[in-house]
Design a protein around this motif. Structure first.
Motif, PDB file in Angstrom:
ATOM      1  N   CYS A  25      24.017 -12.549  65.741  1.00  0.00           N
ATOM      2  CA  CYS A  25      23.511 -13.803  66.326  1.00  0.00           C
ATOM      3  C   CYS A  25      24.289 -15.024  65.852  1.00  0.00           C
ATOM      4  O   CYS A  25      24.004 -16.131  66.287  1.00  0.00           O
ATOM      5  CB  CYS A  25      22.029 -13.974  66.013  1.00  0.00           C
ATOM      6  SG  CYS A  25      21.692 -14.446  64.304  1.00  0.00           S
ATOM      7  N   SER A  26      25.206 -14.851  64.924  1.00  0.00           N
ATOM      8  CA  SER A  26      26.065 -15.900  64.373  1.00  0.00           C
ATOM      9  C   SER A  26      25.312 -16.934  63.516  1.00  0.00           C
ATOM     10  O   SER A  26      25.834 -18.004  63.233  1.00  0.00           O
ATOM     11  CB  SER A  26      26.902 -16.585  65.462  1.00  0.00           C
ATOM     12  OG  SER A  26      26.118 -17.481  66.211  1.00  0.00           O
ATOM     13  N   ALA A  27      24.103 -16.612  63.099  1.00  0.00           N
ATOM     14  CA  ALA A  27      23.406 -17.472  62.136  1.00  0.00           C
ATOM     15  C   ALA A  27      24.179 -17.462  60.813  1.00  0.00           C
ATOM     16  O   ALA A  27      24.728 -16.427  60.422  1.00  0.00           O
ATOM     17  CB  ALA A  27      21.988 -16.978  61.904  1.00  0.00           C
ATOM     18  N   ASN A  39      17.066 -14.743  61.059  1.00  0.00           N
ATOM     19  CA  ASN A  39      16.705 -15.258  62.382  1.00  0.00           C
ATOM     20  C   ASN A  39      15.658 -14.317  62.969  1.00  0.00           C
ATOM     21  O   ASN A  39      15.940 -13.141  63.198  1.00  0.00           O
ATOM     22  CB  ASN A  39      17.965 -15.313  63.249  1.00  0.00           C
ATOM     23  CG  ASN A  39      17.670 -15.680  64.692  1.00  0.00           C
ATOM     24  OD1 ASN A  39      16.515 -15.914  65.062  1.00  0.00           O
ATOM     25  ND2 ASN A  39      18.701 -15.725  65.510  1.00  0.00           N
TER      26      ASN A  39
ATOM     27  N   TYR B 246      11.782 -20.842  62.158  1.00  0.00           N
ATOM     28  CA  TYR B 246      13.231 -20.809  61.954  1.00  0.00           C
ATOM     29  C   TYR B 246      13.962 -21.543  63.072  1.00  0.00           C
ATOM     30  O   TYR B 246      13.580 -21.355  64.235  1.00  0.00           O
ATOM     31  CB  TYR B 246      13.676 -19.340  61.892  1.00  0.00           C
ATOM     32  CG  TYR B 246      15.158 -19.151  61.684  1.00  0.00           C
ATOM     33  CD1 TYR B 246      15.700 -19.101  60.404  1.00  0.00           C
ATOM     34  CD2 TYR B 246      16.020 -19.028  62.778  1.00  0.00           C
ATOM     35  CE1 TYR B 246      17.062 -18.935  60.211  1.00  0.00           C
ATOM     36  CE2 TYR B 246      17.377 -18.866  62.582  1.00  0.00           C
ATOM     37  CZ  TYR B 246      17.888 -18.820  61.306  1.00  0.00           C
ATOM     38  OH  TYR B 246      19.229 -18.653  61.117  1.00  0.00           O
ATOM     39  N   SER B 260      20.563 -22.735  58.739  1.00  0.00           N
ATOM     40  CA  SER B 260      21.572 -23.202  59.677  1.00  0.00           C
ATOM     41  C   SER B 260      20.984 -23.197  61.093  1.00  0.00           C
ATOM     42  O   SER B 260      20.277 -22.267  61.473  1.00  0.00           O
ATOM     43  CB  SER B 260      22.776 -22.272  59.620  1.00  0.00           C
ATOM     44  OG  SER B 260      23.517 -22.352  60.811  1.00  0.00           O
ATOM     45  N   ALA B 263      22.767 -20.917  65.210  1.00  0.00           N
ATOM     46  CA  ALA B 263      22.416 -19.861  66.157  1.00  0.00           C
ATOM     47  C   ALA B 263      21.203 -20.226  67.014  1.00  0.00           C
ATOM     48  O   ALA B 263      21.097 -19.820  68.162  1.00  0.00           O
ATOM     49  CB  ALA B 263      22.138 -18.558  65.405  1.00  0.00           C
TER      50      ALA B 263
END
Lengths: 143, 396
Positions: A25-27, A39, B246, B260, B263
């Motif tokens: 998911c590129s978190a 995530n 989140y 972050s 996403a």
């Protein structure tokens, strides 16, 4: 102390904080998350080490006018020198990372929105060992 | 309403630095709450203790510790730890047991004997603990986080240190009227300005002290209250104990970084606002229905943020509210009429319970010189370590 949180043995130019990025998911995570992607909508991917942006902008800042309690390491016999704490917004990662300002930078030198960069610094040292950490330095200030 | 429980009794041990055991404080508060309720200890069918982590083994099992001190009588027991939100989660546990029919009469107790100075993490070398790490790597005390929030408000909204001082002046004036408060002296803006800077821009008098203290409640089912002769008791209508969604985009104790948002986009509503919103939704009321509020003024600047997060005003308008006197005793929506943490100090497991004690006395109309006339509805709001938080809605 905090293995893998920043590059080792790199010069000031190449010094980076290290986080991890979920390949599904590129978190991004800092401090690094190596077990599971946090995530809630992600079923999980490999977490790969990724260097964070070197520069960011000040989200907020403060200082410590009184000696913090242990486990902060400092010489109880030395006069207390306040340090600054700087919370920095990283644009690409869309996150805020807290760190100490470089020694000598005072709150009067800082402003919200100011550009800063991450540089290596000394957390503490004893006879045998120097423990490295990261510091935020306003652009244009020599350390 | 079927989801309600009755507050039959409220009690405290006065807050201060008394040099005694938290068990003694908690037992005194429990006895005061039982007397207030007109309930015999032997009638209590469940004891919920909010844990006192600094006091070692008995503190970790606070429910049993208080039950033993009051005299074993076979009641069900629970111990709850959630840092500063421990008391609220203890109240929620008691309420859940009552609504589930597990117990008719539940005693909730929280007490602390806090050390002087900064709160510190548990000892040892524990680099797997984020709370330990923020001290070791950054020297980031709790006031350091409060300083970051305060400075951010100054940059975003133009708040000034003088605005922050107004909160202390207001809360000290209310605390001076409260016999349970630790500090019972009026404070001027000059006093705040003359106190030492702890974490820029916050000064000593902007930050709440640590204290000994205790608070307790006797909660019962509405049926029991009626049988007990309390036809119109103060009722708890909602307790929210929500977690963030989140990615949590605001730096929070004890985190070194936020989640972050690379996403997933964060919700437009900050986490602290979702705490009160959940309570309002459960209670079927809104901020316009409030007679008063008790919020965690860990710092003066943080109280202004709570005004916005519990919906008393829009983002950035908190300072305007305190400048106008809206949140003072006699104002449109008084906040922290108990004197708040500014006057009490932190006795961690007790303070969220103490907030509900204050609502109880206010809604009964027995708060003496700090009474909000005709109070009918109140909310409490608090936050524990790791960003979770709680809010309680009480009505009459």
């Amino acid at each position: 102390m905090v293995a893998g949180w920043f590059t080792q043995d790199s010069g000031e130019e190449d010094f980076r904080l290290l986080g991890t990025r979920c390949t599904a998911c590129s978190a991004v995570f800092f401090p690094r998350e190596d077990s599971f992607c946090r995530n809630p909508a992600c079923t999980g991917g490999e977490l790969a080490e990724v260097p964070l942006s070197k520069r960011g902008r000040v989200w907020s800042y403060t200082d410590g006018r009184y000696r913090p309690p242990a486990p902060y390491v400092c010489d109880p016999d030395a006069q207390w020198e306040p340090y600054t704490l700087v919370a920095v917004e990283l644009e690409a990662e869309r996150m805020v990372v807290l760190g100490q300002g470089v020694p000598g930078v005072r709150v009067s030198d800082l402003a919200v929105g100011m550009e800063v960069e991450v540089v290596p610094g000394v957390l503490n040292e004893d006879g045998d060992t120097v423990w490295t950490t990261w510091h935020w330095r306003p652009l244009g200030v020599a350390s | 309403m079927t989801g309600e429980v009755a507050v039959l009794g409220a009690g405290m041990h006065p807050w201060g630095k008394w040099g005694r055991s938290f068990v003694e404080y908690g037992t005194a508060a429990a006895r005061a709450a039982l007397t207030d309720a007109g309930i015999d200890w032997q009638q209590v069918r469940s004891v919920v203790g909010a844990d006192t982590m600094r006091c070692g083994y008995p503190g970790y099992v606070a429910g049993a510790t208080f039950a033993q001190a009051l005299g074993w009588q076979g009641a069900r027991v629970t111990s709850v730890y959630a840092a500063c939100a421990s008391g609220a989660q203890a109240i929620n546990t008691a309420r859940s047991q009552i609504l589930a029919g597990m117990a008719d009469v539940v005693l909730v107790v929280g007490a602390d004997a806090a050390p002087k100075g900064f709160f510190a993490p548990a000892g040892g070398e524990r680099p797997d603990d984020p709370d330990w790490l923020r001290f070791r790597v950054l020297g980031a005390t709790n006031p350091a986080y409060f300083g970051l929030y305060a400075r951010r408000r100054m940059a975003l909204y133009g708040d000034t240190p003088e605005d922050f001082a107004l909160v202390k002046v207001k809360n000290a004036a209310a605390g001076a009227l409260n016999p349970n408060a630790r500090y019972r002296k009026a404070v001027s803006a000059e006093d705040v300005a003359a106190s030492a800077v702890v974490a820029d821009p916050l000064r000593l008098l902007d930050i709440c002290a640590t204290s000994d203290g205790a608070a307790a409640l006797v909660l019962t089912s509405m049926d029991f209250a009626r049988r007990h002769g309390a036809g119109d008791p103060v009722r708890i209508r909602a307790v929210s104990t929500v977690t963030p969604t989140y990615p949590k985009a605001v730096l929070d104790l004890p985190d070194i970084a936020t989640d972050s948002a690379a996403a997933v986009d964060p919700l437009p509503r900050p986490f602290r606002a979702s705490i009160a919103l959940a309570a309002y939704e459960e209670a079927g009321i809104g901020p316009e229905d409030l007679s008063l509020a008790e919020v965690y003024d860990l710092s003066t600047a943080l109280e202004l943020e709570w005004y916005e997060d519990i919906g008393l005003c829009g983002a950035g308008e908190g300072a305007k509210l305190v400048r106008e006197g809206a949140t003072a005793l006699g104002g449109r929506i008084p906040v922290n009429v108990s004197g708040g943490l500014a006057s009490f100090g932190e006795a961690v497991p007790a303070q969220a319970i103490a907030q509900v004690c204050e609502l109880t006395w206010q809604l009964r109309g027995t708060a003496g010189r700090r009474q909000v006339p005709g109070a009918r509805t109140g909310i409490t709001a608090n936050q524990g370590l790791f960003g979770h938080g709680s809010a309680v809605v009480a009505v009459r």
